[in-house]
Design a protein around this motif. Structure first.
Motif, PDB file in Angstrom:
ATOM      1  N   ALA A 186      24.387 -43.743 -34.614  1.00 57.92           N
ATOM      2  CA  ALA A 186      24.025 -42.341 -34.846  1.00 57.92           C
ATOM      3  C   ALA A 186      22.658 -42.040 -34.246  1.00 57.92           C
ATOM      4  CB  ALA A 186      24.021 -42.059 -36.345  1.00 57.92           C
ATOM      5  N   ARG A 187      21.762 -42.965 -34.365  1.00 56.65           N
ATOM      6  CA  ARG A 187      20.413 -42.766 -33.816  1.00 56.65           C
ATOM      7  C   ARG A 187      20.452 -42.602 -32.307  1.00 56.65           C
ATOM      8  NH1 ARG A 187      17.665 -47.561 -36.667  1.00 56.65           N
ATOM      9  NH2 ARG A 187      18.165 -46.974 -38.768  1.00 56.65           N
TER      10      ARG A 187
ATOM     11  N   LYS B 277      24.401 -33.312 -28.177  1.00 58.81           N
ATOM     12  CA  LYS B 277      25.664 -34.056 -28.112  1.00 58.81           C
ATOM     13  C   LYS B 277      26.184 -34.313 -29.519  1.00 58.81           C
ATOM     14  CE  LYS B 277      25.904 -34.698 -23.659  1.00 58.81           C
ATOM     15  NZ  LYS B 277      27.076 -34.381 -22.841  1.00 58.81           N
ATOM     16  N   VAL B 278      27.477 -34.436 -29.630  1.00 62.71           N
ATOM     17  CA  VAL B 278      28.081 -34.713 -30.931  1.00 62.71           C
ATOM     18  C   VAL B 278      29.148 -35.788 -30.775  1.00 62.71           C
ATOM     19  CG1 VAL B 278      27.644 -32.439 -31.902  1.00 62.71           C
ATOM     20  CG2 VAL B 278      29.704 -32.847 -30.535  1.00 62.71           C
ATOM     21  N   THR B 279      29.489 -36.416 -31.832  1.00 66.26           N
ATOM     22  CA  THR B 279      30.526 -37.449 -31.792  1.00 66.26           C
ATOM     23  C   THR B 279      31.346 -37.383 -33.072  1.00 66.26           C
ATOM     24  OG1 THR B 279      30.919 -39.783 -31.407  1.00 66.26           O
ATOM     25  CG2 THR B 279      29.092 -39.208 -32.840  1.00 66.26           C
ATOM     26  N   SER B 280      32.423 -38.116 -33.085  1.00 65.02           N
ATOM     27  CA  SER B 280      33.294 -38.088 -34.255  1.00 65.02           C
ATOM     28  C   SER B 280      33.192 -39.401 -35.023  1.00 65.02           C
ATOM     29  CB  SER B 280      34.740 -37.848 -33.824  1.00 65.02           C
ATOM     30  OG  SER B 280      35.166 -38.894 -32.971  1.00 65.02           O
TER      31      SER B 280
ATOM     32  N   MET C  93      27.526 -42.297 -43.603  1.00 67.18           N
ATOM     33  CA  MET C  93      26.750 -41.079 -43.406  1.00 67.18           C
ATOM     34  C   MET C  93      26.351 -40.483 -44.731  1.00 67.18           C
ATOM     35  SD  MET C  93      26.810 -41.394 -40.308  1.00 67.18           S
ATOM     36  CE  MET C  93      25.755 -39.995 -39.965  1.00 67.18           C
ATOM     37  N   ASN C  94      27.185 -40.706 -45.708  1.00 64.16           N
ATOM     38  CA  ASN C  94      26.884 -40.191 -47.047  1.00 64.16           C
ATOM     39  C   ASN C  94      25.556 -40.754 -47.533  1.00 64.16           C
ATOM     40  OD1 ASN C  94      27.084 -38.951 -49.461  1.00 64.16           O
ATOM     41  ND2 ASN C  94      28.385 -40.495 -50.380  1.00 64.16           N
ATOM     42  N   ALA C  95      25.301 -41.975 -47.173  1.00 60.54           N
ATOM     43  CA  ALA C  95      24.047 -42.619 -47.579  1.00 60.54           C
ATOM     44  C   ALA C  95      22.945 -42.359 -46.570  1.00 60.54           C
ATOM     45  CB  ALA C  95      24.289 -44.115 -47.743  1.00 60.54           C
ATOM     46  N   SER C  96      23.306 -41.746 -45.459  1.00 58.35           N
ATOM     47  CA  SER C  96      22.316 -41.506 -44.410  1.00 58.35           C
ATOM     48  C   SER C  96      21.232 -40.550 -44.884  1.00 58.35           C
ATOM     49  CB  SER C  96      22.996 -40.926 -43.175  1.00 58.35           C
ATOM     50  OG  SER C  96      23.442 -39.616 -43.429  1.00 58.35           O
ATOM     51  N   HIS C  97      21.500 -39.859 -45.953  1.00 54.97           N
ATOM     52  CA  HIS C  97      20.504 -38.891 -46.451  1.00 54.97           C
ATOM     53  C   HIS C  97      19.243 -39.613 -46.925  1.00 54.97           C
ATOM     54  CE1 HIS C  97      20.611 -39.526 -50.841  1.00 54.97           C
ATOM     55  NE2 HIS C  97      21.790 -40.039 -50.564  1.00 54.97           N
TER      56      HIS C  97
ATOM     57  N   PRO D 224      20.559 -38.548 -37.458  1.00 52.47           N
ATOM     58  CA  PRO D 224      21.010 -37.180 -37.172  1.00 52.47           C
ATOM     59  C   PRO D 224      22.466 -36.990 -37.565  1.00 52.47           C
ATOM     60  CG  PRO D 224      20.928 -38.443 -35.119  1.00 52.47           C
ATOM     61  CD  PRO D 224      20.456 -39.363 -36.226  1.00 52.47           C
ATOM     62  N   ALA D 225      22.727 -36.984 -38.826  1.00 55.04           N
ATOM     63  CA  ALA D 225      24.107 -36.879 -39.302  1.00 55.04           C
ATOM     64  C   ALA D 225      24.745 -35.562 -38.878  1.00 55.04           C
ATOM     65  CB  ALA D 225      24.115 -37.010 -40.824  1.00 55.04           C
ATOM     66  N   HIS D 226      23.907 -34.602 -38.569  1.00 54.79           N
ATOM     67  CA  HIS D 226      24.464 -33.300 -38.181  1.00 54.79           C
ATOM     68  C   HIS D 226      25.150 -33.382 -36.819  1.00 54.79           C
ATOM     69  CE1 HIS D 226      20.415 -33.451 -36.389  1.00 54.79           C
ATOM     70  NE2 HIS D 226      20.966 -32.784 -35.408  1.00 54.79           N
ATOM     71  N   ARG D 227      24.905 -34.477 -36.092  1.00 58.46           N
ATOM     72  CA  ARG D 227      25.561 -34.638 -34.792  1.00 58.46           C
ATOM     73  C   ARG D 227      26.885 -35.370 -34.937  1.00 58.46           C
ATOM     74  NH1 ARG D 227      20.145 -36.697 -31.898  1.00 58.46           N
ATOM     75  NH2 ARG D 227      19.010 -34.739 -31.942  1.00 58.46           N
ATOM     76  N   VAL D 228      27.244 -35.667 -36.150  1.00 56.18           N
ATOM     77  CA  VAL D 228      28.503 -36.375 -36.386  1.00 56.18           C
ATOM     78  C   VAL D 228      29.486 -35.453 -37.098  1.00 56.18           C
ATOM     79  CG1 VAL D 228      29.544 -38.423 -37.384  1.00 56.18           C
ATOM     80  CG2 VAL D 228      27.175 -38.487 -36.607  1.00 56.18           C
ATOM     81  N   VAL D 229      30.589 -35.206 -36.446  1.00 57.62           N
ATOM     82  CA  VAL D 229      31.602 -34.346 -37.035  1.00 57.62           C
ATOM     83  C   VAL D 229      32.965 -35.020 -36.961  1.00 57.62           C
ATOM     84  CG1 VAL D 229      30.331 -32.260 -36.462  1.00 57.62           C
ATOM     85  CG2 VAL D 229      31.970 -33.214 -34.834  1.00 57.62           C
TER      86      VAL D 229
END
Length: 117
Positions: free
Chosen positions: A18-19, A25-28, A49-53, A59-64
């Motif tokens: 993720a980093r 750019k985004v990824t799944s 990602m849930n723990a990424s907070h 940048p969890a917002h780049r992961v969809v």
DNA sequence: AAGGTGACCGGCC
DNA sequence: TGGCCGGCCACCT
């Protein structure tokens, strides 16, 4: 929490990927999961990602999800914070969905430090 | 120690 | 892409 005495947790593996996601750019989740060797375990990525907070370098917002839908926006502080962040990077979003998702898609690599392109 | 949970994915209708 | 179902695996209680 101190890390394990032997190996890195599956979580950190996801965080490393993720980093490396470039701006705009985004990824799944599945893409990351596949990069880790568990394509069918995309759930674990989402769980990570849930723990990424707890981390400010993720940048969890780049992961969809694969649909380009901001499924995880609910986990952010605001309601549209995730969208704002992405739009700030040049990603257009309508109704929580990324426009030209494929165009902004970025395939995660463990050694993507040389930039994708 | 066992069970439940989850920001998903792929296939089918 | 819409909805439903099964699979999948690490983390938490």
């Amino acid at each position: 929490m101190a890390e394990p005495t032997s190996e890195i947790s599956f979580f950190e593996r996801v965080y490393e990927i993720a980093r490396q996601i470039p701006e705009g750019k985004v990824t799944s989740y599945g893409a990351i999961a596949k990069c880790l060797g568990s394509a069918q375990s995309a759930r674990m990525v989402g769980w990570a990602m849930n723990a990424s907070h707890k981390y400010d370098d993720i940048p969890a917002h780049r992961v969809v999800n694969r649909k380009g839908l901001l499924t995880g926006k609910h986990h952010f502080d605001g309601t549209n914070l995730m969208q704002q962040l992405l739009e700030n990077e040049g990603v257009k979003i309508v109704d929580n969905q990324i426009i030209d998702f494929e165009k902004h898609f970025w395939e995660p690599r463990e050694n993507a430090q040389w930039s994708d392109l």
